[in-house]
Design a protein around this motif. Structure first.
Motif, PDB file in Angstrom:
ATOM      1  N   ALA A  73       0.915  -1.182  -0.060  1.00 45.66           N
ATOM      2  CA  ALA A  73      -0.089   0.108   0.097  1.00 45.66           C
ATOM      3  C   ALA A  73       0.905   1.222  -0.040  1.00 45.66           C
ATOM      4  N   ARG A  74       1.767   1.206   0.673  1.00 43.65           N
ATOM      5  CA  ARG A  74       2.928   2.234   0.905  1.00 43.65           C
ATOM      6  C   ARG A  74       3.393   2.520  -0.618  1.00 43.65           C
ATOM      7  N   ALA A  75       4.034   1.545  -1.133  1.00 45.86           N
ATOM      8  CA  ALA A  75       4.445   1.423  -2.407  1.00 45.86           C
ATOM      9  C   ALA A  75       3.471   2.201  -3.390  1.00 45.86           C
ATOM     10  N   LEU A  76       2.187   1.759  -3.391  1.00 50.52           N
ATOM     11  CA  LEU A  76       1.242   2.450  -4.403  1.00 50.52           C
ATOM     12  C   LEU A  76       0.760   3.744  -4.158  1.00 50.52           C
ATOM     13  N   ALA A  77       1.168   4.245  -2.858  1.00 58.17           N
ATOM     14  CA  ALA A  77       0.500   5.488  -2.439  1.00 58.17           C
ATOM     15  C   ALA A  77       0.790   6.825  -3.730  1.00 58.17           C
ATOM     16  N   LEU A  78       1.830   6.729  -4.307  1.00 55.60           N
ATOM     17  CA  LEU A  78       2.050   7.788  -5.087  1.00 55.60           C
ATOM     18  C   LEU A  78       1.706   7.530  -6.871  1.00 55.60           C
ATOM     19  N   ASN A  79       1.048   6.415  -7.007  1.00 56.44           N
ATOM     20  CA  ASN A  79       0.850   5.946  -8.129  1.00 56.44           C
ATOM     21  C   ASN A  79       1.880   5.662  -9.119  1.00 56.44           C
ATOM     22  N   PRO A  80       3.037   4.997  -8.626  1.00 55.80           N
ATOM     23  CA  PRO A  80       4.309   4.651  -9.442  1.00 55.80           C
ATOM     24  C   PRO A  80       3.981   3.628 -10.696  1.00 55.80           C
ATOM     25  N   SER A  81       4.887   3.902 -11.647  1.00 57.75           N
ATOM     26  CA  SER A  81       4.687   2.841 -12.736  1.00 57.75           C
ATOM     27  C   SER A  81       5.728   1.602 -12.715  1.00 57.75           C
ATOM     28  N   PHE A  82       6.741   2.000 -12.062  1.00 58.38           N
ATOM     29  CA  PHE A  82       7.808   0.625 -11.880  1.00 58.38           C
ATOM     30  C   PHE A  82       8.003   0.545 -10.239  1.00 58.38           C
ATOM     31  N   ILE A  83       7.782  -0.980  -9.949  1.00 56.01           N
ATOM     32  CA  ILE A  83       8.055  -0.973  -8.576  1.00 56.01           C
ATOM     33  C   ILE A  83       9.125  -2.306  -8.543  1.00 56.01           C
ATOM     34  N   VAL A  84      10.089  -2.167  -7.759  1.00 51.33           N
ATOM     35  CA  VAL A  84      11.268  -3.413  -7.356  1.00 51.33           C
ATOM     36  C   VAL A  84      10.702  -4.104  -6.465  1.00 51.33           C
ATOM     37  N   CYS A  85      10.293  -5.395  -6.513  1.00 50.32           N
ATOM     38  CA  CYS A  85       9.739  -6.192  -5.395  1.00 50.32           C
ATOM     39  C   CYS A  85      11.065  -6.966  -5.100  1.00 50.32           C
ATOM     40  N   ASP A  86      11.611  -6.745  -3.899  1.00 56.24           N
ATOM     41  CA  ASP A  86      12.736  -7.348  -3.271  1.00 56.24           C
ATOM     42  C   ASP A  86      12.450  -8.558  -2.545  1.00 56.24           C
ATOM     43  N   GLU A  87      12.491  -9.605  -3.331  1.00 54.63           N
ATOM     44  CA  GLU A  87      11.948 -10.866  -2.594  1.00 54.63           C
ATOM     45  C   GLU A  87      11.033 -10.484  -1.472  1.00 54.63           C
ATOM     46  N   PRO A  88       9.809 -10.236  -2.090  1.00 54.81           N
ATOM     47  CA  PRO A  88       8.854  -9.718  -1.076  1.00 54.81           C
ATOM     48  C   PRO A  88       7.773 -10.920  -0.410  1.00 54.81           C
ATOM     49  N   ILE A  89       8.353 -12.177  -0.836  1.00 57.19           N
ATOM     50  CA  ILE A  89       7.429 -13.176  -0.082  1.00 57.19           C
ATOM     51  C   ILE A  89       8.249 -14.152   0.374  1.00 57.19           C
ATOM     52  N   SER A  90       9.688 -14.039   0.454  1.00 58.92           N
ATOM     53  CA  SER A  90      10.624 -14.968   1.196  1.00 58.92           C
ATOM     54  C   SER A  90      10.459 -14.813   2.680  1.00 58.92           C
ATOM     55  N   ALA A  91      10.036 -14.104   3.277  1.00 59.46           N
ATOM     56  CA  ALA A  91      10.060 -13.911   4.814  1.00 59.46           C
ATOM     57  C   ALA A  91       8.602 -14.417   5.229  1.00 59.46           C
ATOM     58  N   LEU A  92       7.611 -14.697   4.252  1.00 53.56           N
ATOM     59  CA  LEU A  92       6.185 -15.122   4.564  1.00 53.56           C
ATOM     60  C   LEU A  92       6.091 -16.734   4.504  1.00 53.56           C
ATOM     61  N   ASP A  93       5.020 -16.939   5.310  1.00 48.08           N
ATOM     62  CA  ASP A  93       4.568 -18.244   5.304  1.00 48.08           C
ATOM     63  C   ASP A  93       4.145 -18.922   3.875  1.00 48.08           C
ATOM     64  N   VAL A  94       4.366 -20.057   3.648  1.00 48.07           N
ATOM     65  CA  VAL A  94       4.039 -20.698   2.064  1.00 48.07           C
ATOM     66  C   VAL A  94       2.597 -20.190   1.766  1.00 48.07           C
ATOM     67  N   SER A  95       1.650 -20.572   2.871  1.00 47.84           N
ATOM     68  CA  SER A  95       0.286 -20.368   2.536  1.00 47.84           C
ATOM     69  C   SER A  95      -0.112 -18.975   2.276  1.00 47.84           C
ATOM     70  N   ILE A  96       0.755 -17.951   2.773  1.00 50.97           N
ATOM     71  CA  ILE A  96       0.470 -16.718   2.597  1.00 50.97           C
ATOM     72  C   ILE A  96       0.877 -15.993   1.270  1.00 50.97           C
ATOM     73  N   GLN A  97       2.297 -16.723   1.037  1.00 49.46           N
ATOM     74  CA  GLN A  97       2.910 -16.351  -0.453  1.00 49.46           C
ATOM     75  C   GLN A  97       2.096 -16.102  -1.518  1.00 49.46           C
TER      76      GLN A  97
END
Length: 327
Positions: free
Chosen positions: A171-195
């Motif tokens: 949500a914070r990354a989307l606040a300014l309506n960007p066109s490009f987002i770097v997702c730096d391992e956004p799921i590696s710290a999460l449980d598999v069920s949440i990924q």
């Protein structure tokens, strides 16, 4: 995944990022960590480029250097033909509206002393996009967008689970309506069920807002699911880039083959016949990388000529690039 567009949004040319190592009282530089060493690729508007490789190969450093969170040692990063490496600090600050980052650790990337309203609303205040009640309204909209209850706006990060915190980061990354987002391992710290939930959310948002992603990850099967094209990185250099299905079905570089052979297979019959490529030795130190081809010390097809010069990164098949002189 919706890359029918051939417009190049991000162009990375020969990007180099070395971190100096200092010793002694007078802090003399004695060596450097070659984190990123001459990386070049394009990211087209609306597509997801996956970036994979072992820990410490330079994936996250590449993402941060593209966004100029690290000032590159050399090379160029173009956003819509504007060279980010040449921008003055204020011009770069304004450019940040277009480019955002979702960080790896949802526990470390959120300020524990700030409420959700402050965290998600901070970009709006920093760029004078909104104030007062308008921020409350925009924050509520953003929380709804990432499937969080707007009534949570007064709560603090420690009151949320890992998956919810990562949604706050989105949500914070989307606040300014960007066109490009770097997702730096956004799921590696999460449980598999949440990924899968977070990945599905990112895909839905991409379709809705025509976002362009650089998706950095370890999980190769998840990268295939979300990416249009995949770049494979080894010890600071890109060794192969191809369409994601092509790369997984027909990898050409010996390192890519070894990496893909390590993906667990759910089918027990196939598992018995599945040939696993086990690499010899350890990844060399990025402080003193091997001469010539970086992968030659562990490569099953390397010979003495591989030590003499760095392999040319060339197009072997349409839109399939490999850095190996033996192919």
């Amino acid at each position: 995944m919706n890359s029918n567009n051939n417009e190049v949004l991000i162009r990375v040319e020969n990007l180099v990022m070395h971190f100096p190592i200092y010793r002694g009282v007078i802090r003399r530089q004695v060596a450097a960590v070659h984190a990123v060493d001459g990386v070049s690729f394009d990211i087209r508007a609306g597509e997801t480029l996956g970036l994979v490789g072992e820990s410490g190969c330079g994936k996250s450093t590449t993402g941060r250097t593209i966004l100029q969170l690290y000032k590159p040692t050399s090379g160029h990063v173009y956003y819509r033909d504007q060279d980010l490496t040449q921008l003055k600090p204020e011009a770069m600050r304004l450019m940040r509206r277009e480019m955002q980052m979702i960080f790896q650790d949802p526990y470390a990337s959120l300020n524990p002393r700030m409420t959700l309203r402050d965290i998600v609303g901070e970009p709006l205040m920093a760029f004078d996009e909104a104030s007062g009640k308008e921020i409350d309204r925009r924050v509520a909209d953003l929380l709804q967008l990432v499937k969080l209850d707007p009534d949570f706006a007064g709560r603090y990060p420690h009151e949320f689970s890992g998956g919810q915190r990562q949604r706050i980061g989105v949500a914070r990354a989307l606040a300014l309506n960007p066109s490009f987002i770097v997702c730096d391992e956004p799921i590696s710290a999460l449980d598999v069920s949440i990924q899968a939930q977070v990945v599905n959310l990112l895909e839905d948002l991409q379709k809705e807002f025509n976002l362009t992603y650089l998706f950095i990850a370890h999980d190769l099967s998840m990268v295939r699911h979300i990416s249009d094209r995949v770049a494979v990185m080894y010890l600071g250099v890109i060794v192969e880039i191809a369409n994601s299905d092509v790369l997984y079905i027909e990898p050409l570089h010996p390192y890519t083959k070894a990496l893909l052979s390590a993906i667990p297979v759910a089918d027990p019959v196939f598992s018995e016949t599945h040939q696993r490529t086990v690499l010899q030795g350890d990844v060399p130190s990025p402080v003193n990388p091997p001469s010539g081809c970086r992968f030659r010390t562990r490569c099953p097809i390397a010979d003495e000529t591989c030590a003499l010069k760095q392999p040319e990164f060339r197009e072997i098949k349409p839109d399939h690039f490999v850095a190996c002189d033996k192919i």
